[in-house]
Design an enzyme around this catalytic site. Structure first.
Site, short mmCIF file in Angstrom:
data_model
loop_
_atom_site.label_atom_id
_atom_site.label_comp_id
_atom_site.label_asym_id
_atom_site.label_seq_id
_atom_site.Cartn_x
_atom_site.Cartn_y
_atom_site.Cartn_z
CD GLU A 1 2.45 -52.44 -86.55
OE1 GLU A 1 2.84 -53.58 -87.10
OE2 GLU A 1 2.46 -52.55 -85.33
CD GLU B 1 2.15 -51.58 -79.86
OE1 GLU B 1 2.05 -52.82 -80.00
OE2 GLU B 1 3.26 -50.69 -80.02
#
Length: 576
Positions: A388, A393
């Protein structure tokens, strides 16, 4: 008047003039060689035919008054004769005093015009009437003003020595240590400059860059309307679920235009309250909520973190992802927040290349915006075996939040040999804003990815959050133990990427995901930090979060703009 004068036998005096060079004063002025400076510019009346003892100058002081003046050039005293002296007689100066000659008129000599005033003499007299008065003479009590500045020689200081007596040993004898110090100083300076230049050069050369050709696979500016953007021919696909996506998230993602829409060239992902749709009581008890357009069947469940589905359809996972029941007895509730998650799974993916997303993160407690990528196919197994890539974020909490609030953005790689063994702690980083935060304006979040390196940065390569060279296999990089414990069962750890390269598992096609999550129980929001209203391991974590709505919802703003994840553009390039 002439008759009276003849009768007395005395001839009346002729009129006097201000000029002194008239014809009838010419001979008398030659006889007088003493004059008064104070009256040098004033003519006296004629005394021709008048006895010297009886004619007195009406402008003169008493005969007993004699003043002394000082010659400004020689500082010598000189007398000023009273104007009452007899005309035509030579004045004898006082002993030791030199008399000065009488000066002419202020405007010079008057032309010979006879005994009567004429036009010319009247003009001269008119000019003298308006002329400035002559300077006042200096007396014995006056102080002479020097016209030239005084040049007094400066006294030489007695503390200074004669320059010829100063001892300068360095002139005659050279100190060998001074030469050595000179050489060492400049040598060290030169070496420092040379070392800095070499360091800068090799630092510049060590920055990996994409050298191959790039072909654009997606250029989205969100100028189309909402239906076109998310339609069958659009670039974006809405994922609709409420199962928490393996992170225990508290929101449900919907296909509603309330949560994802385009406006004025921007994409908005906006969180809303579920209670606005079904009421507050239904959220907490006695309500069944089904997502009729749930996308669980049309997406690969293996791509989701924490999924155990590796073979076929999982009914339990499906019902958990597409429906919920609120029950106050068991503490289960309907997801209190609705949001959106959009992907390019069906439209664009890249294997090595570049991604740029220009966006502004939302502001509000417990909001979790993310720009990230998942593999199109789980070539090496379920998450995180196939990897991933988290491009960005963040947390919507304020700058005062103790665990990196809205003034931080983070990039990372998730990977590991088992579903419960994630080595993300070895490949992550962040960047921060010191005076503002990432919710104030738009920023560009970028990924550069090749088979030899991967870089994640914000705005510029100098602000990289993660820069990783693929110089060793990931299994070696993880430094995993040979045996791990899964409950009571020991597991011998195997390398799932044994047949891959140093870039494995990040050597497969990945697609892009943009979403706005709320809360979660995976540890992204640590316990006991920032007045967190729930605990990750609590079975009623979502209930505790919903009951604290009065504490976190006001931080989202009342207009819906500040709590929205706003995206300006998305660009993806594939190496070709």
């Amino acid at each position: 008047m002439s008759a009276s004068a003849d009768k007395d036998g005395v001839k009346p005096p002729t009129p006097f003039y201000l000029g002194e060079n008239s014809k009838r004063f010419k001979d008398e002025s030659q006889q007088l060689h003493h004059s008064t400076p104070s009256a040098s510019n004033i003519s006296r009346p004629s005394t021709t035919g008048t006895a010297a003892s009886s004619i007195v100058n009406p402008f003169s002081p008493p005969a007993s008054v004699i003043s002394f003046s000082v010659d400004p050039a020689s500082n010598a005293s000189m007398p000023v004769v009273a104007t009452g002296q007899q005309d035509g007689l030579e004045t004898v100066p006082r002993h030791g005093v030199t008399a000065l000659p009488r000066s002419t008129s202020y405007y010079g000599s008057r032309p010979n015009s006879g005994d009567s005033p004429g036009h010319t003499t009247s003009a001269i007299r008119l000019r003298e009437a308006f002329a400035a008065p002559p300077p006042r003479p200096l007396t014995t009590v006056s102080t002479s003003v020097s016209q030239t500045p005084s040049k007094t020689p400066r006294m030489r200081s007695t503390m200074l020595e004669d320059p010829t007596t100063l001892v300068k040993p360095w002139v005659t004898t050279k100190d060998p240590y001074a030469r050595i110090a000179y050489i060492l100083t400049y040598s060290m300076a030169f070496l420092g400059i040379a070392a800095s230049a070499i360091r800068c050069y090799f630092g510049y050369k060590s920055v990996p860059l994409i050298t191959g050709n790039l072909c654009m696979v997606l250029d989205e500016d969100f100028n189309s309307d909402t239906d076109t953007t998310f339609g069958p021919n659009g670039n974006w696909f809405r994922e609709v679920q409420l199962g928490g996506y393996g992170n225990g998230e508290f929101e449900m993602t919907t296909s509603s235009s309330n949560n994802s829409y385009t406006s004025n060239g921007y994409l908005y992902i906006t969180p809303t309250l579920t209670s606005d749709m079904i009421g507050s009581d239904a959220v907490f008890n006695g309500y069944t909520y089904n997502l009729t357009d749930c996308t669980y069947n049309s997406t690969n469940p293996e791509a989701y973190p924490g999924s155990l589905n590796t073979t076929g359809f999982d009914a339990t996972a499906y019902y958990q992802s597409c429906g919920a029941v609120s029950n106050s007895t068991t503490g289960t509730i309907i997801n209190p927040v609705q949001s959106a998650r959009i992907t390019t799974r069906n439209s664009a993916s890249i294997r090595y290349g570049r991604v740029e997303v220009r966006a502004k993160v939302p502001r509000g407690d417990w909001l979790w915006p993310a720009i990230w990528m998942l593999p199109v196919n789980n070539t090496y197994g379920p998450w995180p075996l196939s990897g991933e890539i988290d491009i960005m974020e963040s947390r919507g909490n304020a700058r005062s939040y103790p665990d990196q609030g809205i003034d931080y953005v983070r990039g990372s790689l998730n990977w590991g040999p088992l579903s419960f063994l994630n080595a993300v702690s070895k490949t992550f980083g962040w960047w921060t804003q010191r005076r503002t935060d990432y919710g104030e304006d738009f920023h560009t979040y970028a990924l550069e990815w090749t088979d030899s390196f991967l870089r994640i940065y914000v705005d510029t390569r100098l602000h990289y959050m993660l820069q990783l060279s693929f110089n060793e296999p990931f299994f070696s990089r993880g430094d995993f133990p040979s045996v791990v414990q899964n409950g009571s069962e020991p597991i011998v750890l195997q390398n799932p990427w044994v047949n891959g390269t140093n870039a494995t598992p990040f050597d497969q096609p990945f697609y892009l995901i943009i979403n706005l999550a709320v809360g979660g129980t995976n540890g992204w929001f640590p316990d006991n930090a920032g007045n967190k209203p729930w605990l990750d391991n609590s079975p009623t974590a979502m209930l505790d979060f919903a009951q604290a709505q009065d504490s976190w919802y006001p931080t989202w703003g009342s207009d819906g703009e500040s709590s929205s994840f706003v995206v300006d553009s998305v660009k993806m390039w594939q190496m070709c």
